[in-house]
Write an enzyme that holds these catalytic residues in place. Structure first.
Site, PDB file in Angstrom:
ATOM      1  N   LYS A   1      -8.232  21.690   2.858  1.00  0.00           N
ATOM      2  CA  LYS A   1      -6.779  21.888   2.917  1.00  0.00           C
ATOM      3  C   LYS A   1      -6.067  20.933   1.974  1.00  0.00           C
ATOM      4  O   LYS A   1      -5.200  21.335   1.195  1.00  0.00           O
ATOM      5  CB  LYS A   1      -6.329  21.682   4.372  1.00  0.00           C
TER       6      LYS A   1
ATOM      7  N   ARG B   1       8.782  15.720  12.803  1.00  0.00           N
ATOM      8  CA  ARG B   1       7.914  14.672  12.249  1.00  0.00           C
ATOM      9  C   ARG B   1       8.656  13.732  11.285  1.00  0.00           C
ATOM     10  O   ARG B   1       9.627  14.119  10.653  1.00  0.00           O
ATOM     11  CB  ARG B   1       6.693  15.327  11.585  1.00  0.00           C
TER      12      ARG B   1
ATOM     13  N   SER C   1      -1.086   5.965   4.537  1.00  0.00           N
ATOM     14  CA  SER C   1      -0.782   7.399   4.458  1.00  0.00           C
ATOM     15  C   SER C   1      -1.026   7.944   3.056  1.00  0.00           C
ATOM     16  O   SER C   1      -0.362   7.535   2.094  1.00  0.00           O
ATOM     17  CB  SER C   1       0.677   7.662   4.844  1.00  0.00           C
TER      18      SER C   1
ATOM     19  N   GLN D   1      -0.325  10.913   2.236  1.00  0.00           N
ATOM     20  CA  GLN D   1       0.811  11.776   1.898  1.00  0.00           C
ATOM     21  C   GLN D   1       1.914  10.965   1.241  1.00  0.00           C
ATOM     22  O   GLN D   1       2.521  11.393   0.253  1.00  0.00           O
ATOM     23  CB  GLN D   1       1.324  12.494   3.145  1.00  0.00           C
TER      24      GLN D   1
ATOM     25  N   ASP E   1      -8.005  12.738  10.916  1.00  0.00           N
ATOM     26  CA  ASP E   1      -7.869  14.120  11.395  1.00  0.00           C
ATOM     27  C   ASP E   1      -9.032  14.537  12.291  1.00  0.00           C
ATOM     28  O   ASP E   1      -8.986  15.608  12.905  1.00  0.00           O
ATOM     29  CB  ASP E   1      -7.774  15.077  10.202  1.00  0.00           C
TER      30      ASP E   1
ATOM     31  N   LYS F   1       1.279  13.247  14.411  1.00  0.00           N
ATOM     32  CA  LYS F   1       0.642  14.389  13.733  1.00  0.00           C
ATOM     33  C   LYS F   1       1.314  15.676  14.228  1.00  0.00           C
ATOM     34  O   LYS F   1       2.433  15.632  14.721  1.00  0.00           O
ATOM     35  CB  LYS F   1      -0.868  14.368  14.001  1.00  0.00           C
TER      36      LYS F   1
END
Ligand code: S3P
Length: 433
Positions: free
Chosen positions: A22, A123, A167, A169, A315, A342
């Site tokens: 992903k 979030r 993180s 992201q 995850d 999450k």
């Protein structure tokens, strides 16, 4: 609301494959879009999260063909070729899409607005907005959450940013904005986070260095289109790895799995618990390492999970909690407060599920203490969280009675075809509306 019902069953021994990664699929689309030339992606994950990214890329004026059985062609428009979308960009359930787009869109000449589904709208987005603002971006959240509004035309400059949380992201959002910034952009991470963005940027010809927890990016003049082959998603393989440990007839091999070391902390955790694992057939898909993973059933023992492994398995912790539930003795996971933000609060939602199947545990602010035991059947509410749903699906391998799992539609965000794969692997699973 769709649900799974799983009767007591066992995993067959044999070979399995998993859908594409992903994280890598999102990144291949984004970088392909702003590269010059035609990028081909094979093994693209046709899950809802990555399809949301694909839709947004199209709304920004990029011609994308596919997906056709995992093949995608992106006709890149170059760093300055994106066009403003006429409507809001809907990221669905995908936190990765939202945070990566925040970085990319902060640097464009046009305004953008990003939204998502009910889970994503709850979030935290300031973690990415704050460093982007330091770079000169004009970006607003609503009470720290989506919708995220981005004003175009900002003049960005590189920064050195010490991330307060580990993180990938946030790191990726800053690096993507850094592509357009004046000067060097540097991100220091407090613990190792996945480095797919850095690896793929290099594949697209951008000079980015990663050493000792610091990523350094020099803004490129252009990105050059690339051929990307997406490895199988380790996070999807994780369910079969744990399932094989706790509930298989014999050895199980998961083929073609991405084994980037920033992702495989689960293997070390399971090894500490006595799992019988072997990686073989090592190869590379572009800049990403891939291997086949053989797992033999084993009697697991509880363990104290070292905090350094947690970001490398962030995850996979829901699946690890199921391994812990099936292990002899106590397992302690701490340093995992990120689980609370999450797709759901995964500490709370997993704890509720463990209680439902009769597993003693203690909820900690940043983790769980789990006492392994016998699982009973029952009804577990996944809260709409794909990874919680799949974790309890494999827990059913050890339950004494049927297990019903509620609110499972979001499994399609990361693992389309999960039910068919599970059935083929021997799980007596059915899906009902
Ligand atoms: C991801 C980073 C991780 C992970 C998520 C995917 C990515 O999130 O949990 O599923 O692709 O960069 P954080 O950056 O919030 O740790």
């Amino acid at each position: 609301m769709s649900r799974y019902v799983i009767q007591p069953s066992r995993l067959q021994s044999g070979d399995l494959g998993v859908p594409g990664d992903k994280s890598i699929s999102h990144r291949a689309l984004l970088l392909g879009a702003i590269a010059e030339g035609v990028t081909h992606i094979a093994g693209f994950l046709e899950g809802e999260d990555c399809l949301a990214t694909m839709q947004a890329v199209r709304q920004l004026g990029v011609d994308v063909e596919g997906p056709h059985s995992g093949d995608v062609t992106v006709n890149g428009v170059g760093l300055r070729g994106l066009r403003g979308a006429s409507t809001v960009l809907d990221m669905g359930n995908a936190g990765t899409a939202m945070r990566l787009f925040m970085g990319l869109l902060s640097a464009q000449s046009f305004d953008s607005e990003l939204r998502g589904d009910a889970s994503l709208m709850r979030r935290p987005m300031e973690r990415a907005a704050k460093p982007l603002r330091e770079m000169g971006a004009r970006i607003e959240t609503r009470d720290g959450r989506p919708p995220v509004s981005i004003r175009g035309g900002a003049d960005l400059h590189g920064i050195r940013y010490a991330m307060p949380i580990a993180s990938a992201q946030v790191k990726s959002a800053v690096l993507l904005a850094g592509l357009y910034a004046r000067g060097e952009t540097v991100v220091d991470e407090p613990a190792v986070t996945r480095d797919h963005t850095e690896r793929m940027l290099r594949t697209f010809g951008c000079n980015v260095a990663l050493r000792d927890g610091t990523a350094r990016l020099q803004p490129p003049r252009r990105l050059a289109a690339a051929q990307i082959v997406v490895p199988g998603d380790f996070s999807s393989a994780a369910f079969w790895i744990v399932a094989a440990c706790i509930g298989a007839f014999g050895p199980v091999v998961v083929r073609g799995v991405g084994v980037n070391p920033s992702r495989t902390g689960l293997l070390e955790m399971l090894a500490l618990m006595g799992a019988d694992l072997r990686l073989f057939n090592h190869r590379n898909f572009g800049s990403e390492p891939v291997a086949d993973i053989e797992v033999r059933p084993a009697s697991l023992t509880g363990a104290r999970i070292p905090a350094r492994l947690v970001p490398l398995a962030i995850d996979e912790l829901p699946a690890l909690f199921i391994a812990a539930a099936c292990a002899a003795g106590e397992t302690l996971v701490t340093g995992a407060a990120e689980l609370r933000v999450k797709e759901t609060d995964r500490i709370a939602v997993m704890a509720q599920g463990l209680a439902e199947v009769g597993i003693a545990h203690e909820v900690l602010p940043d983790g769980l203490r789990i006492e392994g035991g016998s699982l009973r059947g029952g009804t577990v509410d996944s809260g709409g969280d794909h990874r919680v749903a799949m974790s309890f699906a494999i827990a059913a391998l050890r339950a004494s009675g049927p297990l019903e799992i509620l609110d499972v539609a979001n499994v399609a965000t990361s693992y389309p075809g999960f039910v068919a794969a599970a059935r083929q692997a021997g799980l007596a699973i059915s899906e009902a509306a």
